[in-house]
Scaffold this motif. Structure first.
Motif, mmCIF file in Angstrom:
data_model
loop_
_atom_site.group_PDB
_atom_site.id
_atom_site.type_symbol
_atom_site.label_atom_id
_atom_site.label_comp_id
_atom_site.label_asym_id
_atom_site.label_seq_id
_atom_site.Cartn_x
_atom_site.Cartn_y
_atom_site.Cartn_z
ATOM 1 N N SER A 314 0.596 -1.275 -0.089
ATOM 2 C CA SER A 314 -0.036 0.064 -0.193
ATOM 3 C C SER A 314 0.982 1.578 0.057
ATOM 4 C CB SER A 314 -1.107 0.151 0.794
ATOM 5 O OG SER A 314 -0.341 0.042 2.940
ATOM 6 N N GLY A 315 1.907 1.369 0.732
ATOM 7 C CA GLY A 315 3.201 2.621 0.216
ATOM 8 C C GLY A 315 3.258 2.478 -0.583
ATOM 9 N N ILE A 316 3.812 1.341 -1.335
ATOM 10 C CA ILE A 316 4.634 1.982 -3.197
ATOM 11 C C ILE A 316 3.470 2.332 -3.581
ATOM 12 C CG2 ILE A 316 5.293 0.466 -4.823
ATOM 13 C CD1 ILE A 316 6.407 -1.488 -3.121
ATOM 14 N N GLU A 317 2.002 1.486 -4.024
ATOM 15 C CA GLU A 317 1.023 2.415 -4.471
ATOM 16 C C GLU A 317 1.160 3.576 -3.938
ATOM 17 O OE1 GLU A 317 -1.791 -0.646 -3.793
ATOM 18 O OE2 GLU A 317 -1.000 -2.064 -4.604
ATOM 19 N N LEU A 318 0.431 4.126 -3.132
ATOM 20 C CA LEU A 318 0.177 5.116 -2.564
ATOM 21 C C LEU A 318 1.962 6.588 -2.705
ATOM 22 C CD1 LEU A 318 -1.245 8.115 -1.514
ATOM 23 C CD2 LEU A 318 0.142 6.948 0.753
ATOM 24 N N PHE A 319 3.203 5.729 -3.322
ATOM 25 C CA PHE A 319 3.620 6.633 -3.730
ATOM 26 C C PHE A 319 3.970 6.990 -5.068
ATOM 27 C CE2 PHE A 319 7.821 7.780 -4.702
ATOM 28 C CZ PHE A 319 8.721 8.308 -4.147
ATOM 29 N N GLU A 320 3.333 5.705 -5.139
ATOM 30 C CA GLU A 320 3.296 6.086 -6.856
ATOM 31 C C GLU A 320 2.271 6.615 -7.654
ATOM 32 O OE1 GLU A 320 4.479 1.419 -8.028
ATOM 33 O OE2 GLU A 320 2.857 1.836 -7.545
ATOM 34 N N ARG A 321 0.826 7.202 -7.332
ATOM 35 C CA ARG A 321 -0.319 7.377 -8.101
ATOM 36 C C ARG A 321 0.287 8.949 -7.322
ATOM 37 N NH1 ARG A 321 -3.282 3.608 -4.206
ATOM 38 N NH2 ARG A 321 -3.750 5.459 -2.540
#
Length: 328
Positions: A314-321
């Motif tokens: 979820s942290g990676i995905e938030l960073f990507e977004r």
């Protein structure tokens, strides 16, 4: 700004509680997700023993992983931050890297440094030479790389390495050889080596530290007649990201608890010193603000480590977004 992603390989106790038979699948899945995402590159560390102390937990070998990632991804570039020069004969390493470059279709980056983790040096029988000797070996090893990749052969009668017509065929697919990332911020020697040879540097990622190292690198370039702007400056960032400050603190607490089970509360707390108050920790807005300030000082490339990546994306995905689009 360009973005690289560290893949957990165990060195920072980031594969604990995952059975060894499943660890490659975790790493492979993260790598293929990055390959189809907004990341330019993926990275691993070149270490043999865990930190913040040696344990019996997994630490997977960097160049074996490079080969495996080369065969299981199609687009993303592949790096190590950073290979320790003394862990492998440089002519042999030039050959390994050239082979991985072939397997990957020309996607390898060579992160290289003098090495620092004394425990694993001695455990593997490398001794632990003084810093000046480790840096001298770094300089000679990079000369061997460049000869091998540019001409297919390397000869050097050096203080630390002697090679005589060491052949590296086929050469790397990349024109001019594999890009060199000289890692480390030593002000008198390491940055001078970087000024001579580097396509990329990697050093202190705080605003104050990055600014100082950049100024010193520019001075070495001026002395050597090298174009300072031809060198891309990078830094590594530990990330704890959340949509609120409470979520950020929860993520840090989870990391501390995981580490404490293996190294004790005191060392776990100390390890979090590499996160608290630093540019990769905060809400997306805070991280963008921090990195924007660094970008204005010349940061061209960030390599980001998410300690929970093997368990929670979820942290990676938030960073990507929310971070990458704001800075790309």
């Amino acid at each position: 700004m360009r973005f690289g992603l560290f893949i957990p390989q165990g060195w920072r106790l980031d594969l604990v509680d995952i059975d060894p038979s499943n660890q490659w699948e975790v790493m492979r899945t993260l790598a293929t997700a990055a390959d189809s995402g907004p990341w330019e590159s993926l990275w691993v560390y070149d270490h043999f023993h865990t930190v913040p102390e040696p344990t019996e937990e997994a630490t997977h070998e960097a160049w074996t992983l490079m080969s495996a990632f080369a065969a299981s991804t199609s687009r993303i570039r592949l790096g190590q931050m950073c290979t320790a020069m003394a862990y492998r004969n440089p002519a042999y390493l030039a050959k390994v890297a050239a082979t991985v470059d072939l397997v990957s279709g020309g996607r390898v980056e060579m992160g290289i440094g003098a090495g620092w983790y004394e425990h694993e040096w001695r455990a593997y029988g490398y001794g632990f030479p003084k810093a000046g000797d480790r840096l001298g070996a770094l300089d000679e090893g990079v000369q061997i790389f460049k000869q091998a990749w540019e001409t297919g052969s390397a000869t050097l009668d050096g203080t630390y390495y002697q090679v005589d017509g060491a052949r590296v065929w086929p050469k790397p697919l990349q024109d001019g050889g594999i890009p060199l990332w000289i890692a480390g911020g030593g002000e008198k020697v390491t940055l001078k080596i970087a000024a001579k040879y580097a396509n990329y540097t990697n050093f202190d990622g705080t605003l104050e530290g990055f600014t100082r190292k950049s100024e010193l690198l520019e001075g070495h370039c001026r002395t050597l007649g090298r174009d300072f702007d031809a060198i891309v400056r990078s830094a590594n960032y530990n990330v704890a990201i959340g949509s609120s400050e409470a979520e950020v603190q929860d993520r840090l607490k989870q990391l501390e608890e995981r580490l404490a089970k293996h190294v004790g509360a005191e060392k776990a707390d100390a390890a979090l010193g590499a996160f608290r108050g630093l540019p990769g920790v905060g809400t997306p807005e805070q991280i963008v603000e921090n990195l924007t300030a660094l970008k204005e000082k010349g940061l061209g490339y960030g390599i980001f480590y998410f300690p929970e990546a093997a368990y929670d994306r979820s942290g990676i995905e938030l960073f990507e977004r929310e971070v990458i689009p704001a800075l790309s």
